[in-house]
Design an enzyme around this catalytic site. Structure first.
Site, PDB file in Angstrom:
ATOM      1  N   SER A  76       0.829  -1.198   0.000  1.00 19.36           N
ATOM      2  CA  SER A  76       0.000   0.000   0.000  1.00 19.36           C
ATOM      3  C   SER A  76       0.868   1.254   0.000  1.00 19.36           C
ATOM      4  O   SER A  76       1.630   1.484  -0.930  1.00 19.36           O
ATOM      5  CB  SER A  76      -0.968  -0.034   1.197  1.00 19.36           C
ATOM      6  N   HIS A 178      -8.533   1.331  -0.446  1.00 21.89           N
ATOM      7  CA  HIS A 178      -8.488   0.266  -1.450  1.00 21.89           C
ATOM      8  C   HIS A 178      -9.891  -0.242  -1.801  1.00 21.89           C
ATOM      9  O   HIS A 178     -10.149  -1.442  -1.863  1.00 21.89           O
ATOM     10  CB  HIS A 178      -7.577  -0.876  -0.987  1.00 21.89           C
TER      11      HIS A 178
END
Length: 292
Positions: A76, A178
């Site tokens: 991430s 996300h």
């Protein structure tokens, strides 16, 4: 966060001081003193994590504890540190982008996330779909996070428990990262990423979105935009690296979460953590917590 790096290497200390100047606030003070709640806001947390990660990278290289890498990868936000490590983007430019990323993700932070433990990724994906949520992070074979509107995440937590999950817990995250709810943040990042001086990476970076290696600057830009809404394919990324012949890993950043995930995905893997390596150097040099 990042204190041992600053203690053992003047260049790491300078990098942290530069981060304060670029950000316009003393991220160094939050990294050093907290409290933990001060790190919770996304516009502070993300620059702090990037700064600590790159400071550790610089220190490990300068004290001779980080060998040349064949590949890099980041989870991430960690992709920014990975692209810095690979020479695709300068730390200063990455920090400005991460600050904007955190501000946009906070501004569009409606929603929630939860960790589901003790179910296969396919089972979690089914739970998420049935509840109207999305899979955010494929972290390990037995740990998957979901993301979406608060009501959908709460439904998914209930369903997961009913279907045999060992644990299903809501995360202290300010938003549905996300997931498609982050589309406004991705749109807001697009112009900034396209305008940033990004170049081809010197070494391959295994991506979150496709779990494949990239080096071209255009691919780096696409990844940094796309990963905001897409699932993090960490399991597939680790397996790709293992199958490519990687046997030794270095977690360059605060904590040891990724080390735990990597060894769950590929048991028997050797992972060295920056925190321990740099703490050992500080001890050898007789450096104590007050900086002496």
């Amino acid at each position: 966060m990042g204190l041992d790096a600053a203690r053992v290497d003047p260049a790491a200390m300078r990098l942290i001081e530069e981060a304060d100047e670029i950000l316009g606030f003393a991220v160094s003070a939050v990294m050093a003193d907290g409290p933990a709640d001060a790190l919770r806001p996304t516009p502070i947390q993300q620059p702090a994590v990037l700064t600590a990660s790159v400071a550790s990278l610089v220190a490990l290289r300068n004290v001779g504890l980080l060998p040349d890498a064949d590949f890099v990868a980041g989870h991430s936000l960690g992709q920014y540190a990975a692209f810095v490590a690979a020479g695709a983007i300068d730390f200063h430019d990455a920090l400005r982008l991460v600050r904007l990323r955190g501000m946009l993700m906070e501004a569009h932070g409606a929603g929630a996330m939860a960790a589901i433990i003790g179910m296969t990724p396919d089972q979690v994906a089914t739970v998420a779909a049935d509840a109207g949520a999305e899979v955010a992070n494929f972290n390990s074979p037995e740990q998957t996070t979901i993301s979406g509107e608060e009501a959908a995440v709460e439904r998914a937590i209930k369903l997961a428990r009913e279907r045999g999950a060992k644990r299903a817990i809501r995360l202290t995250i300010n938003g549905a990262f996300h997931s498609r709810l982050m589309e406004p943040a991705a749109a807001g990042m697009t112009d900034a990423i396209n305008a940033a001086p990004i170049q081809d990476a010197r070494i391959p970076v295994v991506t979150n979105v496709g779990a494949t290696p990239i080096q071209a600057a255009a691919d780096v830009r696409r990844e940094l935009i796309g990963h905001i809404c897409a699932s993090v394919q960490w399991v597939d990324s680790v397996r790709w690296l293992k199958h490519a012949g990687v046997t030794t890993w270095y977690e360059v950043g605060p904590g040891n979460v990724l080390a735990g995930l990597i060894t769950r995905i590929e048991p028997g893997t050797t992972v060295y953590g920056a925190d321990k390596l740099l703490a050992d150097v500080a001890t050898e040099k007789g450096i104590v917590d007050d900086g002496r």
